[in-house]
Scaffold this active site. Sequence first.
Site, PDB file in Angstrom:
ATOM      1  N   GLU A  10      33.943  41.225  39.520  1.00 15.06           N
ATOM      2  CA  GLU A  10      35.040  42.183  39.577  1.00 15.06           C
ATOM      3  C   GLU A  10      34.642  43.485  40.264  1.00 15.06           C
ATOM      4  OE1 GLU A  10      37.385  41.001  35.576  1.00 15.06           O
ATOM      5  OE2 GLU A  10      35.723  42.375  35.295  1.00 15.06           O
ATOM      6  N   ASP A  25      38.441  51.600  34.054  1.00 18.85           N
ATOM      7  CA  ASP A  25      38.522  51.265  35.482  1.00 18.85           C
ATOM      8  C   ASP A  25      38.774  52.480  36.386  1.00 18.85           C
ATOM      9  OD1 ASP A  25      38.347  48.600  34.583  1.00 18.85           O
ATOM     10  OD2 ASP A  25      40.520  48.383  34.529  1.00 18.85           O
TER      11      ASP A  25
HETATM   12  O1  FUB Z   1      40.822  46.506  32.929  1.00 25.39           O
HETATM   13  C1  FUB Z   1      41.079  45.130  33.129  1.00 25.39           C
HETATM   14  C2  FUB Z   1      39.938  44.476  33.835  1.00 25.39           C
HETATM   15  O2  FUB Z   1      38.724  44.634  33.085  1.00 25.39           O
HETATM   16  C3  FUB Z   1      39.602  45.063  35.184  1.00 25.39           C
HETATM   17  O3  FUB Z   1      40.452  44.676  36.208  1.00 25.39           O
HETATM   18  C4  FUB Z   1      38.193  44.597  35.326  1.00 25.39           C
HETATM   19  O4  FUB Z   1      37.503  45.223  36.364  1.00 25.39           O
HETATM   20  C5  FUB Z   1      37.630  44.885  33.948  1.00 25.39           C
HETATM   21  O5  FUB Z   1      37.275  46.230  33.833  1.00 25.39           O
END
Ligand code: FUB
Length: 323
Positions: free
Chosen positions: A211, A35
């Site tokens: 996301e 991320d």
């Molecule tokens: O790293 C945890 C979660 O997985 C993140 O918040 C999302 O974007 C995905 O990468």
Amino acid sequence: MNFKPTFPLILMLFLTTLANSQNPLNFGSNIRTADPSAHVWQDGRLYIYASHDEECQEDFWMKNWHVFSSDDLINWTDHGAVLSVEDLSWADNFAWAPDCAYKDGKYYFCFPAGTGFKDRVNPENSTKWMGIGIAVSDSPTGPFKDAIGGPLWTQPYANDPCLFVDEDGQAYIYFHGSSFDYFVAEMADDMLSIKGDFIKMDMGGYEPKMEGPWVFKRKDKYYFSMPEGNRVITYYMADSPKGPWTYQGTIMEQEHNSNNHHSIVEYEGQWILFYHRWIDTGEACDKRERQRHICADYLYFNEDGTIRPVQRTEEGLAGKRRE
Ligand code: FUB
């Protein structure tokens, strides 16, 4: 002529490949990272605000966030865990994808965190909740201190924040809520609350879900990109930071049917896509062989401002830049 490669030649080729291989990025600390939110601050260094995966993680139970920085994109410093869920009174898990913004001499670290348990087999039993907090520091590498003592709001569920500060100083927060739609809100001047309500963004007739929103501005155009369905990085353009957005296409295809998360930043005149990749750990993690690591590749614009698709490369930022 019958050419037979000798051992020294093979070794030289191997070492050259190794030296040219920058993906995944080598932060020197041998931890698993995901991320990446990249920013270039006033000191000219490039900073990555990142999630930290536990060794051999299986379900994203994550406890702290790290910051990395570089001034040549090859040698990186790991500034350590700049905030942990142990520093929070209102969350004890899910230290997921963070972002950071600079405003009026302070750095605002914006992070999702939560509590509870996600039951993937019987979702009706899940108690998981996530909200977004703000921690502040005078330094881009922290340590950051929770500045609110709670989330920005408790309802709706909110995850994967992106903070964008426009040229007029107005900051915006983008996130996805429980419906997996993308929302925007204006930040108050002190960056510790929002002004007005959230707006579900007008995506020009599309309904992208999931996301990792990322917003930046280039030549009077705003760009909104995301791993749609948490897999394929696509992007939209607009004349305003709140949209309406117009779909433009794919930046990076999905890999291994696994999630991706990205950011796009300009460093010394060159645009870069940071993302994470699920890399085979060999024997290290038998239950979940692939674990996440941050990578980067150069990104190029067309004359009309649209973005060319980016391929994942082994050499990454050590590769030759195109003019
Ligand atoms: O790293 C945890 C979660 O997985 C993140 O918040 C999302 O974007 C995905 O990468």
